[in-house]
Write a protein that holds these residues in place. Structure first.
Motif, PDB file in Angstrom:
ATOM      1  N   GLU A 171       5.974   0.749 -12.143  1.00 33.40           N
ATOM      2  CA  GLU A 171       6.603   1.562 -11.109  1.00 33.40           C
ATOM      3  C   GLU A 171       7.515   0.671 -10.249  1.00 33.40           C
ATOM      4  N   CYS A 205       7.028  -0.153  -3.846  1.00 30.37           N
ATOM      5  CA  CYS A 205       6.275   1.106  -3.795  1.00 30.37           C
ATOM      6  C   CYS A 205       5.041   0.895  -2.933  1.00 30.37           C
ATOM      7  N   ASP A 207       2.430   3.699  -1.772  1.00 32.54           N
ATOM      8  CA  ASP A 207       1.960   5.069  -1.616  1.00 32.54           C
ATOM      9  C   ASP A 207       0.447   5.109  -1.888  1.00 32.54           C
ATOM     10  N   HIS A 262       3.668  10.166 -12.984  1.00 37.08           N
ATOM     11  CA  HIS A 262       4.350  10.623 -11.779  1.00 37.08           C
ATOM     12  C   HIS A 262       4.433  12.132 -11.693  1.00 37.08           C
TER      13      HIS A 262
END
Ligand code: SAM
Length: 275
Positions: A171, A205, A207, A262
Motif C-alpha cells: 500500500e 498510509c 489508517d 481495499h
C-alpha cells in the motif's frame, strides 16, 4: 589472536535486552551501502551500536542516529568525535541517545525527507517498520531484520508469507528482499538468518481502521477469509461483499491482492456506517 580478543570484547559488550548483534562482516556492510537509494537525502540510522555501519554512512551522507544504550552512546561520542555536529562544530552526524520509539511518539525522526538505513534490534523491528511507513518524512527503508519478518513484508499475493504486513507495505510502496545474511556475520551470532529488506515508499498510509480490518482478515491465516472477517463484521454483509466483488467463499487470506483488500474494506466500512 588479536581478532579473537576483539570478538570476545564485543560479545561481552552486547546486551540481549537491547537486541544487540553487531554486524561485523565487511562485505555485508558494503552491500548495504551499495543498496542505498542514490540521492542526496539525509539518512536516519536506528541503533548505530558500535558504529560500524555508521562509519560508512557518514562518509557519504548526513546522518541522524538514535541509540538507546547509554554505554554505546559514550563509545560513539568518542569514535565519531570529529564527525559529530554540535552547536560549535559542523559535522555529518547527529546522535540522539534516546529510545527511538519515545521519539517517534512526539514527532518524525527528522524534520525533512530522509531514508532509514539500519540493522534493526529484532525485538522491535516490525514496530519500527510500521512506524516508518507512517512517518511522512521517511521516503524509503533499507533494514536488516529476521528473514521471516522480511518475507512477511515482501511477500506477493498467493505466496504463503503474504500477510497484513505485506498489504501495508504494498500500500505504501514497493518492497523486496535485497539479500540474506547468515548468523556468522554478527557478533554475537543470532539464532536466525537475517535479510536486508528494502521498501521504497510511494505514499504514506496511516489508517488505524484499515489496519484493524487487516488484522481481522489475517487472524487465522489457514481459515477462510470470510470466516476471519465474520468475527468483526456481520456475516450477511461479508457474504454480500464477497458476491459483489467476485471473491470466492473458500478463498484464504493470502490469496486476495492488495487492491481487492481495499475494495473489500471500503464495502464493509460503508455497510457498517449504513447499518
Ligand atoms: N548498527 C549496529 C550494527 O549493525 O552492528 C548495531 C545493530 S544491533 C542489531 C541493534 C542496535 O539498536 C543496538 O545498538 C541497540 O542498542 C539499539 N537499540 C535497541 N533498542 C533501541 C531503541 N528502542 N531505540 C534506539 N536504539 C535501540
Amino acid at each position: 589472536m588479536i581478532k579473537k580478543s576483539f570478538e570476545k570484547r564485543e560479545k561481552d559488550i552486547a546486551k540481549k535486552r537491547f537486541g544487540q548483534n553487531f554486524l561485523k562482516d565487511e562485505a555485508v556492510l558494503h552491500s548495504i551501502i551499495e543498496s542505498m537509494p542514490n540521492d542526496n537525502l539525509p539518512v536516519v540510522e536506528i541503533g548505530p551500536g558500535l558504529g560500524d555501519l555508521t562509519r560508512y554512512l557518514v562518509e557519504i551522507k548526513d546522518v541522524t542516529a538514535y541509540e538507546v544504550d547509554k554505554d554505546l552512546c559514550g563509545h560513539l561520542h568518542s569514535r565519531f568525535e570529529h564527525a559529530l555536529r554540535r552547536d560549535t562544530q559542523k559535522g555529518r552526524l547527529v546522535l540522539h541517545c534516546v529510545d527511538v520509539l519515545d521519539q517517534w511518539n512526539h514527532t518524525s525522526l527528522a524534520d525533512q525527507p530522509y531514508h532509514l538505513v539500519a540493522n534493526l534490534p529484532y525485538y522491535i523491528a516490525t514496530n519500527i517498520i510500521l512506524r516508518a511507513l507512517k512517518d511522512p518524512n521517511c521516503q524509503s527503508l533499507l533494514v536488516m531484520v529476521q528473514k521471516e519478518v522480511a518475507e512477511k513484508f515482501a511477500a506477493r499475493p498467493g505466496q504463503k508469507a503474504f500477510s497484513a504486513l505485506s498489504v501495508l507495505a504494498q500500500e505504501a510502496g514497493e518492497a523486496h528482499i535485497c539479500f540474506d545474511v547468515p548468523p556468522e556475520a554478527f557478533i554475537p551470532a543470532p539464532k536466525v538468518v537475517s535479510s536486508v529488506l528494502k521498501i521504497v515508499k510511494r505514499k504514506t498510509c496511516d489508517d488505524p481502521q484499515f489496519e484493524a480490518f487487516l488484522k481481522a482478515a489475517f487472524t487465522q491465516p489457514r481459515k477462510t477469509l470470510a470466516k476471519n472477517l465474520s468475527s468483526r463484521f456481520d456475516k450477511r454483509v461479508v457474504k454480500e461483499a464477497f458476491e459483489a466483488l467476485g471473491i470466492g467463499a473458500t478463498v484464504r487470506p493470502h490469496e486476495v491482492d492488495t487492491s481487492l483488500y481495499h475494495h473489500l474494506y471500503k464495502f464493509l466500512a460503508d455497510a457498517s456506517i449504513g447499518s
